[in-house]
Design an enzyme around this catalytic site. Structure first.
Site, PDB file in Angstrom:
ATOM      1  N   ARG A 157       3.811   4.088  -9.606  1.00  0.00           N
ATOM      2  CA  ARG A 157       4.472   2.841  -9.182  1.00  0.00           C
ATOM      3  C   ARG A 157       3.575   1.621  -9.390  1.00  0.00           C
ATOM      4  NH1 ARG A 157       7.051   2.179  -3.377  1.00  0.00           N
ATOM      5  NH2 ARG A 157       5.027   2.906  -2.655  1.00  0.00           N
TER       6      ARG A 157
ATOM      7  N   ARG B  39      -0.144  -0.238  -5.040  1.00  0.00           N
ATOM      8  CA  ARG B  39      -0.279  -0.366  -3.588  1.00  0.00           C
ATOM      9  C   ARG B  39      -1.431   0.485  -3.053  1.00  0.00           C
ATOM     10  NH1 ARG B  39       5.674   0.057  -0.972  1.00  0.00           N
ATOM     11  NH2 ARG B  39       4.518   1.380   0.468  1.00  0.00           N
TER      12      ARG B  39
ATOM     13  N   LYS C 178      14.228   3.164  -2.273  1.00  0.00           N
ATOM     14  CA  LYS C 178      14.895   2.165  -1.422  1.00  0.00           C
ATOM     15  C   LYS C 178      14.710   0.753  -1.991  1.00  0.00           C
ATOM     16  CE  LYS C 178      12.465   3.284   2.242  1.00  0.00           C
ATOM     17  NZ  LYS C 178      11.588   4.321   1.646  1.00  0.00           N
TER      18      LYS C 178
ATOM     19  N   ARG D 165      12.684   2.899  11.572  1.00  0.00           N
ATOM     20  CA  ARG D 165      11.843   3.981  11.105  1.00  0.00           C
ATOM     21  C   ARG D 165      11.600   5.004  12.198  1.00  0.00           C
ATOM     22  NH1 ARG D 165       9.422   2.102   6.272  1.00  0.00           N
ATOM     23  NH2 ARG D 165       7.597   3.261   5.740  1.00  0.00           N
TER      24      ARG D 165
ATOM     25  N   ARG E  52       2.267   9.973   4.648  1.00  0.00           N
ATOM     26  CA  ARG E  52       3.490   9.182   4.848  1.00  0.00           C
ATOM     27  C   ARG E  52       4.719  10.091   4.853  1.00  0.00           C
ATOM     28  NH1 ARG E  52       2.799   5.324   0.050  1.00  0.00           N
ATOM     29  NH2 ARG E  52       4.881   4.572   0.576  1.00  0.00           N
TER      30      ARG E  52
HETATM   31  P1  AP5 Z   1      10.577   2.445  -4.607  1.00  0.00           P
HETATM   32  O1  AP5 Z   1      11.904   1.839  -4.868  1.00  0.00           O
HETATM   33  O2  AP5 Z   1       9.400   1.531  -4.487  1.00  0.00           O
HETATM   34  O3  AP5 Z   1      10.647   3.430  -3.344  1.00  0.00           O
HETATM   35  P2  AP5 Z   1      10.763   3.103  -1.792  1.00  0.00           P
HETATM   36  O4  AP5 Z   1      11.750   4.061  -1.225  1.00  0.00           O
HETATM   37  O5  AP5 Z   1      10.992   1.638  -1.550  1.00  0.00           O
HETATM   38  O6  AP5 Z   1       9.299   3.570  -1.334  1.00  0.00           O
HETATM   39  P3  AP5 Z   1       8.211   2.885  -0.412  1.00  0.00           P
HETATM   40  O7  AP5 Z   1       6.918   3.600  -0.707  1.00  0.00           O
HETATM   41  O8  AP5 Z   1       8.219   1.398  -0.518  1.00  0.00           O
HETATM   42  O9  AP5 Z   1       8.723   3.303   0.979  1.00  0.00           O
HETATM   43  P4  AP5 Z   1       7.976   3.376   2.274  1.00  0.00           P
HETATM   44  O10 AP5 Z   1       9.111   3.584   3.169  1.00  0.00           O
HETATM   45  O11 AP5 Z   1       6.888   4.372   2.383  1.00  0.00           O
HETATM   46  O12 AP5 Z   1       7.153   1.987   2.335  1.00  0.00           O
HETATM   47  P5  AP5 Z   1       7.361   0.627   3.129  1.00  0.00           P
HETATM   48  O13 AP5 Z   1       6.970  -0.474   2.264  1.00  0.00           O
HETATM   49  O14 AP5 Z   1       8.669   0.601   3.805  1.00  0.00           O
HETATM   50  O15 AP5 Z   1      10.320   3.544  -5.754  1.00  0.00           O
HETATM   51  C1  AP5 Z   1       9.112   4.287  -5.825  1.00  0.00           C
HETATM   52  C2  AP5 Z   1       8.697   4.492  -7.305  1.00  0.00           C
HETATM   53  O16 AP5 Z   1       9.660   5.333  -7.940  1.00  0.00           O
HETATM   54  C3  AP5 Z   1       8.680   3.195  -8.123  1.00  0.00           C
HETATM   55  O17 AP5 Z   1       7.632   3.250  -9.053  1.00  0.00           O
HETATM   56  C4  AP5 Z   1      10.035   3.198  -8.854  1.00  0.00           C
HETATM   57  O18 AP5 Z   1      10.000   2.478 -10.073  1.00  0.00           O
HETATM   58  C5  AP5 Z   1      10.255   4.686  -9.073  1.00  0.00           C
HETATM   59  N1  AP5 Z   1      11.660   5.073  -9.098  1.00  0.00           N
HETATM   60  C6  AP5 Z   1      12.687   4.522  -8.352  1.00  0.00           C
HETATM   61  N2  AP5 Z   1      13.843   5.138  -8.654  1.00  0.00           N
HETATM   62  C7  AP5 Z   1      13.554   6.112  -9.572  1.00  0.00           C
HETATM   63  C8  AP5 Z   1      14.349   7.094 -10.251  1.00  0.00           C
HETATM   64  N3  AP5 Z   1      15.670   7.207 -10.047  1.00  0.00           N
HETATM   65  N4  AP5 Z   1      13.724   7.939 -11.122  1.00  0.00           N
HETATM   66  C9  AP5 Z   1      12.370   7.837 -11.314  1.00  0.00           C
HETATM   67  N5  AP5 Z   1      11.570   6.919 -10.716  1.00  0.00           N
HETATM   68  C10 AP5 Z   1      12.162   6.065  -9.845  1.00  0.00           C
HETATM   69  O19 AP5 Z   1       6.262   0.807   4.302  1.00  0.00           O
HETATM   70  C11 AP5 Z   1       4.881   0.784   4.042  1.00  0.00           C
HETATM   71  C12 AP5 Z   1       4.114   0.918   5.361  1.00  0.00           C
HETATM   72  O20 AP5 Z   1       4.402  -0.204   6.220  1.00  0.00           O
HETATM   73  C13 AP5 Z   1       4.454   2.148   6.208  1.00  0.00           C
HETATM   74  O21 AP5 Z   1       3.743   3.284   5.812  1.00  0.00           O
HETATM   75  C14 AP5 Z   1       4.089   1.656   7.621  1.00  0.00           C
HETATM   76  O22 AP5 Z   1       2.696   1.694   7.829  1.00  0.00           O
HETATM   77  C15 AP5 Z   1       4.512   0.200   7.580  1.00  0.00           C
HETATM   78  N6  AP5 Z   1       5.917  -0.010   8.020  1.00  0.00           N
HETATM   79  C16 AP5 Z   1       6.943  -0.517   7.259  1.00  0.00           C
HETATM   80  N7  AP5 Z   1       8.093  -0.564   7.969  1.00  0.00           N
HETATM   81  C17 AP5 Z   1       7.798  -0.069   9.198  1.00  0.00           C
HETATM   82  C18 AP5 Z   1       8.570   0.157  10.353  1.00  0.00           C
HETATM   83  N8  AP5 Z   1       9.891  -0.144  10.405  1.00  0.00           N
HETATM   84  N9  AP5 Z   1       7.953   0.702  11.447  1.00  0.00           N
HETATM   85  C19 AP5 Z   1       6.633   1.004  11.432  1.00  0.00           C
HETATM   86  N10 AP5 Z   1       5.835   0.813  10.353  1.00  0.00           N
HETATM   87  C20 AP5 Z   1       6.408   0.277   9.237  1.00  0.00           C
HETATM   88 ZN    ZN Z   2       9.805   0.066  -0.684  1.00  0.00          ZN
END
Ligand code: AP5
Ligand code: ZN
Length: 215
Positions: free
Chosen positions: A123, A156, A13, A88, A167
């Site tokens: 990552r 992270r 994402k 979410r 997660r």
């Molecule tokens: P990346 O693009 O970073 O993936 P992502 O989908 O953004 O993954 P996240 O881990 O950031 O998502 P998340 O939803 O768990 O975390 P968030 O920050 O929202 O890519 C991942 C890796 O893969 C990278 O190294 C990239 O280079 C690689 N990659 C990308 N594309 C690729 C490809 N095609 N091929 C190979 N490799 C590739 O949330 C974190 C925490 O915050 C949550 O756990 C929760 O505690 C809290 N939180 C956030 N939002 C909320 C909410 N709305 N409600 C409640 N709690 C929340």
């Molecule tokens: Zn992300």
């Protein structure tokens, strides 16, 4: 245009958000990035959410909804925005509907769980901008340094394998049902338009599919 990017942790994402936001001239609103910034700055909010984030749980709906409502009143959201990591839960999505905040597109990036664990262990992120890299699949020009600023990249706290598995479990139970929620809304109201893109392949291939699904 108002876009929601859905997908498991590590689906890509944040990676794809950068390209979409550039292409459509809209800001990326990542609740994860906002929360991590608060933790880093040591604010009250940061102190409140650190533990739940580090253990892979979800922050409370009320807190997140408050953050989002405040964020989207800012001037840069006048032409639209991209939500990355929000909503979410069903209550978060319902809060948008109740507030009359209509969404134009919901795009799901689908990646299997086994692939996710490998992706997240490699990552690296630039905390200042949220730019995302992978040691093998999307390496920075200089190892360990951000391409734009040259500053250090970090790993992270929630990318440990055990936390990643938690997660993923949270994603399947709490977030995945949003796909059906938005399909139902789309059938009833004609909006948002829902699409799904398979997230396996090179970053560039996926960007092309994502942009064509949104155009
Ligand atoms: P990346 O693009 O970073 O993936 P992502 O989908 O953004 O993954 P996240 O881990 O950031 O998502 P998340 O939803 O768990 O975390 P968030 O920050 O929202 O890519 C991942 C890796 O893969 C990278 O190294 C990239 O280079 C690689 N990659 C990308 N594309 C690729 C490809 N095609 N091929 C190979 N490799 C590739 O949330 C974190 C925490 O915050 C949550 O756990 C929760 O505690 C809290 N939180 C956030 N939002 C909320 C909410 N709305 N409600 C409640 N709690 C929340
Ligand atoms: Zn992300």
């Amino acid at each position: 245009m108002r876009v929601i990017l859905l997908g498991a942790p590590g689906a890509g994402k944040g990676t794809q958000a950068q390209f979409i936001c550039e292409r459509f001239g809209i800001p990326q609103i990542s609740t994860g990035d906002m929360l991590r910034a608060a933790v880093k700055a040591g604010t009250e909010l940061g102190k409140q959410v650190k533990e739940v984030m580090d253990t892979g749980g979800l922050v409370s709906d009320d807190l997140i909804i408050g953050l989002i409502k405040e964020r989207i009143t800012q001037d840069d959201c006048a032409k639209g925005f991209l939500f990355d990591g929000f909503p979410r839960t069903i209550p978060q999505a319902e809060a948008l509907v109740e507030a009359g905040i209509d969404i134009d597109r919901v795009l799901e990036i689908a990646v299997a769980d086994e692939e996710i664990v490998a992706r997240l262990s490699g990552r690296r992120v630039h905390p200042g901008s949220g730019r995302v890299y992978h040691v093998d699949h999307n390496p920075p020009k200089v190892a360990g340094k951000d391409d734009v600023t040259g500053e250090d990249l970090i790993q992270r706290d929630d990318d440990k394998e055990e936390t990643v598995r938690k997660r993923l479990q949270v994603y399947h139970t709490q977030t995945k049902p949003l796909v059906e929620f938005y399909q139902g809304l789309s059938a009833a109201k004609g909006t948002p338009k829902c699409a799904k893109v398979e997230g396996i392949g090179s970053v560039e291939e996926i960007t092309a599919k994502v942009i064509s699904a949104l155009d």
